[in-house]
Design a protein around this motif. Structure first.
Motif, PDB file in Angstrom:
ATOM      1  N   VAL A 265       8.182   1.642   5.309  1.00 36.10           N
ATOM      2  CA  VAL A 265       7.316   0.815   6.136  1.00 36.10           C
ATOM      3  C   VAL A 265       8.162  -0.345   6.642  1.00 36.10           C
ATOM      4  O   VAL A 265       8.889  -0.981   5.873  1.00 36.10           O
TER       5      VAL A 265
ATOM      6  N   VAL B 288      -1.233   3.075   6.087  1.00 36.26           N
ATOM      7  CA  VAL B 288       0.049   3.174   6.792  1.00 36.26           C
ATOM      8  C   VAL B 288      -0.127   4.034   8.038  1.00 36.26           C
ATOM      9  O   VAL B 288      -0.675   5.136   7.975  1.00 36.26           O
TER      10      VAL B 288
ATOM     11  N   LEU C 292       7.044   3.224  10.693  1.00 39.13           N
ATOM     12  CA  LEU C 292       5.882   3.066   9.827  1.00 39.13           C
ATOM     13  C   LEU C 292       5.461   1.608   9.738  1.00 39.13           C
ATOM     14  O   LEU C 292       6.295   0.712   9.602  1.00 39.13           O
ATOM     15  N   TRP C 293       4.157   1.407   9.820  1.00 34.55           N
ATOM     16  CA  TRP C 293       3.534   0.088   9.746  1.00 34.55           C
ATOM     17  C   TRP C 293       2.469   0.108   8.654  1.00 34.55           C
ATOM     18  O   TRP C 293       1.791   1.114   8.474  1.00 34.55           O
ATOM     19  N   ASP C 294       2.273  -1.026   8.006  1.00 40.94           N
ATOM     20  CA  ASP C 294       1.086  -1.242   7.181  1.00 40.94           C
ATOM     21  C   ASP C 294       0.053  -1.964   8.028  1.00 40.94           C
ATOM     22  O   ASP C 294       0.380  -2.967   8.682  1.00 40.94           O
TER      23      ASP C 294
END
Length: 140
Positions: free
Chosen positions: A78, A115, A123-125
């Motif tokens: 992430v 996610v 990837l992002w939270d």
């Protein structure tokens, strides 16, 4: 002393497709899109709605080695963390706009998290930090 991180550079394949993704799918604001003739590139800055902090500099890959890192700037971890004041509102809107979540929402010690991938696979939270979390106190 007061300092801050102003921009985080995100390597992209194309300025316009990246602007479209961030402004139409994630509702980010386009802060700046300025052509720089001396370098034959654009200075493109976006930020989440209502944000007063760090912005994303959408930096078009200009060399083959940079192209290799599009969508994988953090080696599959992430990379970016988008905090919200209403997790379920934003999660449901993102789902409706076709955002791919690779980890379903869960309750963690620090708040709600899921996610998702951006248009290139970074990837992002998506987070809603608990009000008493030390970072939440800094961003709210």
């Amino acid at each position: 002393m007061q300092q801050s991180i102003v921009h985080i550079a995100l390597v992209v394949r194309d300025y316009d497709e990246a602007i479209a993704f961030y402004t139409k799918k994630l509702n980010f604001e386009l802060i700046e899109d300025t052509y720089q003739p001396e370098q034959d590139k654009r200075w493109v800055v976006v930020a989440p709605p209502g944000s007063r902090g760090t912005t994303l500099l959408l930096a078009k890959a200009s060399k083959p080695i940079q192209e290799e890192f599009i969508g994988n700037q953090s080696g599959g971890r992430v990379f970016l963390f988008l905090n919200t004041d209403d997790f379920w509102r934003d999660y449901n809107e993102m789902i409706s706009k076709g955002i791919e979540f690779v980890r379903e929402p869960k309750e963690a010690d620090y708040g709600l998290v899921a996610v998702f991938k951006d248009l290139y696979g970074n990837l992002w939270d998506l987070l809603e930090l608990k009000k008493d979390h030390p970072v939440a106190k800094r961003v709210n």
